[in-house]
Design a protein around this motif. Structure first.
Motif, PDB file in Angstrom:
ATOM      1  N   GLU A 172      -3.977   2.932   3.912  1.00  0.00           N
ATOM      2  CA  GLU A 172      -4.688   1.928   3.107  1.00  0.00           C
ATOM      3  C   GLU A 172      -5.175   2.540   1.799  1.00  0.00           C
ATOM      4  N   VAL A 232      -7.694   2.227  -1.930  1.00  0.00           N
ATOM      5  CA  VAL A 232      -9.050   1.879  -2.351  1.00  0.00           C
ATOM      6  C   VAL A 232      -8.945   1.121  -3.672  1.00  0.00           C
ATOM      7  N   HIS A 284     -14.380  -3.112  -3.898  1.00  0.00           N
ATOM      8  CA  HIS A 284     -14.673  -2.883  -2.487  1.00  0.00           C
ATOM      9  C   HIS A 284     -15.895  -1.974  -2.385  1.00  0.00           C
ATOM     10  N   THR A 285     -16.797  -2.282  -1.471  1.00  0.00           N
ATOM     11  CA  THR A 285     -18.100  -1.624  -1.458  1.00  0.00           C
ATOM     12  C   THR A 285     -18.158  -0.379  -0.580  1.00  0.00           C
ATOM     13  N   THR A 286     -17.491  -0.366   0.549  1.00  0.00           N
ATOM     14  CA  THR A 286     -17.607   0.775   1.458  1.00  0.00           C
ATOM     15  C   THR A 286     -16.231   1.332   1.800  1.00  0.00           C
ATOM     16  N   HIS A 287     -16.188   2.671   1.958  1.00  0.00           N
ATOM     17  CA  HIS A 287     -14.941   3.342   2.295  1.00  0.00           C
ATOM     18  C   HIS A 287     -15.247   4.461   3.282  1.00  0.00           C
ATOM     19  N   ALA A 320     -12.509   1.944  -9.123  1.00  0.00           N
ATOM     20  CA  ALA A 320     -12.873   1.811  -7.711  1.00  0.00           C
ATOM     21  C   ALA A 320     -13.930   2.847  -7.339  1.00  0.00           C
ATOM     22  N   ARG A 321     -14.711   2.503  -6.319  1.00  0.00           N
ATOM     23  CA  ARG A 321     -15.764   3.399  -5.846  1.00  0.00           C
ATOM     24  C   ARG A 321     -15.141   4.598  -5.119  1.00  0.00           C
TER      25      ARG A 321
END
Length: 453
Positions: A119, A121, A125-128, A143-144
């Motif tokens: 996957e 990022v 998107h907030t959490t990884h 991206a974060r």
């Protein structure tokens, strides 16, 4: 006839009757076109530079008007372009507000080669999941960054082998290595919450709007545009069609509103007013604009009703005539505590002179706009001067010189229509190559205030 003689003849033709007579009249201490001391029995108008200073100071009257600008308001970002910040722009958040990727590529942890997750990022998107040592994940710009990321490897600096392992391919780096933190924008890199980004008084430009949005603003505290109303005087004026039967086209009705907008004003109305003192008095007293601009009627002729109307309403005359050609009958008056009137001559180029002499500095103070930096350029050709008044001459900018344009008489627009600026010619005129102060025209200078809609 020589070219120089032709230009001198053209300049003489472009002057009004009083100017032409003054230029050929004998003066003790000098000859026409020189700086000798002129003799003039009655010329008590305001000096041109002082008139501009008076207009700039005019809104700063009363105990509570030290700055002279209008009270600040909250303005949506979409309406704030060209206004002036009335409060410092302070960051409402860290920028960036989290560690972000500066490039498309892979977020990697530790030295390579790396095993790449399936996957990716994406921005938004907030959490990884944290990366483990030797791991990597596809990542998009903005991206974060996942926790435990060492660096971002750009797409063009990496490749995957047939086993799905990611390798460094950049020739400038040793194999399988990255620099800690490369291509990562750390949280707070640009600013921290509470940092002052811009001071009060900053002109709101497109980059300022972008910064404000990035810093979390939906509205800005700014000085609003002054409201301006234009009163077009003259029963002889036509709104459309060809001149006929002693009637002429109204040139100032189309010219003034967009020019006033370019100077930072919000034009609320353009009204035709009949040639009577009563009609003018009613139009002025009914206006709620910060600045009322009238066209014509500022001299002492049979249908010149501006002075009588101002006396009737008890207005305070701040400037009553200016030592400038064209446009010497212009005036500035305080009609109410929070309203001023700029009386422009009826001749088109004379009215333009009044705009730049009185309306521009007045509106600039009301809107808290920065004053333009004065500058000079040498004039390519000699310019015939008035014996005792400043002259404003349309010029075209050609490299590092200004070319004086013909058709510069008070009733003419042909010169100003082709001009980039107006040259300020002192009494007595200028020689070829002599430096002259220039007043940029709004559209030629490319200022942020240019708005013709």
């Amino acid at each position: 006839m020589t070219a120089r003689a032709a230009r001198a003849g053209q300049n003489g033709d472009d002057l009004d009757v009083e100017e032409a007579l003054a230029l050929v009249k004998e003066h003790p201490g000098g000859t026409p076109g020189t700086t000798g001391t002129p003799r003039h029995p009655r010329h008590d108008a305001t000096d041109w530079a002082e008139a501009r200073a008076v207009a700039e100071r005019a809104p700063r009257h009363g105990a509570a008007r030290r700055t002279g600008c209008l009270p600040p308001v909250a303005v949506p970002l979409g309406s704030a372009l060209g206004l002036t910040l009335a409060a410092p722009l302070t960051a409402l958040t860290d920028l960036p507000s989290f560690d972000t990727s500066a490039m498309d590529g892979w977020a990697v942890s530790g030295p390579g080669p790396w095993s790449v997750r399936d996957e990716g990022v994406l921005a938004g998107h907030t959490t990884h999941e944290p990366l483990t040592d030797g791991g990597a994940v596809r990542i998009a710009t903005g991206a974060r960054i996942p926790p435990d990321t060492t660096a971002v490897l750009r797409s063009e600096h990496g490749r995957t082998d047939d086993k799905g392992r990611l390798h460094v391919t950049a020739a400038t780096r040793p194999p399988h290595t990255v620099t800690h933190g490369q291509d990562i924008r750390p949280r707070g890199q640009e600013c921290r919450s509470g940092d002052q980004l811009l001071p009060s008084g900053t002109l709101i430009t497109p980059p300022v709007l972008g910064m404000a949005a990035a810093a979390g603003y939906d509205t800005l505290t700014a000085v609003p545009r002054p409201r301006a109303e234009v009163l077009v005087l003259g029963d002889e004026l036509l709104a459309e069609g060809l001149p006929h039967d002693g009637l002429i086209r109204d040139a100032l009705g189309p010219l003034l509103p967009p020019w006033l907008r370019a100077l930072g004003a919000e034009v609320t109305a353009v009204r035709r007013v009949g040639d009577t003192e009563q009609a003018l008095y009613e139009a002025i007293t009914a206006s709620d604009a910060h600045v009322v601009v009238t066209t014509g009627g500022t001299a002492a002729g049979p249908v010149d009703h501006v002075h009588p109307a101002l006396r009737r309403m008890g207005a305070e005359l701040l400037v009553d005539g200016v030592k400038v050609r064209p446009g010497h009958p212009m005036l500035l008056a305080r009609t109410k505590e929070d309203q001023h009137l700029v009386g422009l001559p009826g001749n088109p180029l004379a009215a333009v002179s009044g705009l730049l002499t009185l309306a521009e500095p007045l509106l600039r103070t009301l809107a808290a706009r920065p004053a333009p930096e004065p500058y000079t350029l040498p004039l390519r050709d000699a310019v015939q001067g008035h014996p005792y008044d400043t002259r404003l001459i349309p010029v075209a900018l050609r490299g590092d010189r200004a070319l004086p344009l013909l058709y510069n008489g008070p009733a003419m627009l042909r010169g100003i229509a082709a001009a980039d600026a107006l040259a300020v010619v002192p009494p007595g005129g200028t020689r070829p190559g002599q430096e002259a102060e220039l007043l940029d025209l709004p559209w030629a200078s490319g200022g942020i205030g240019v708005c013709f809609t």
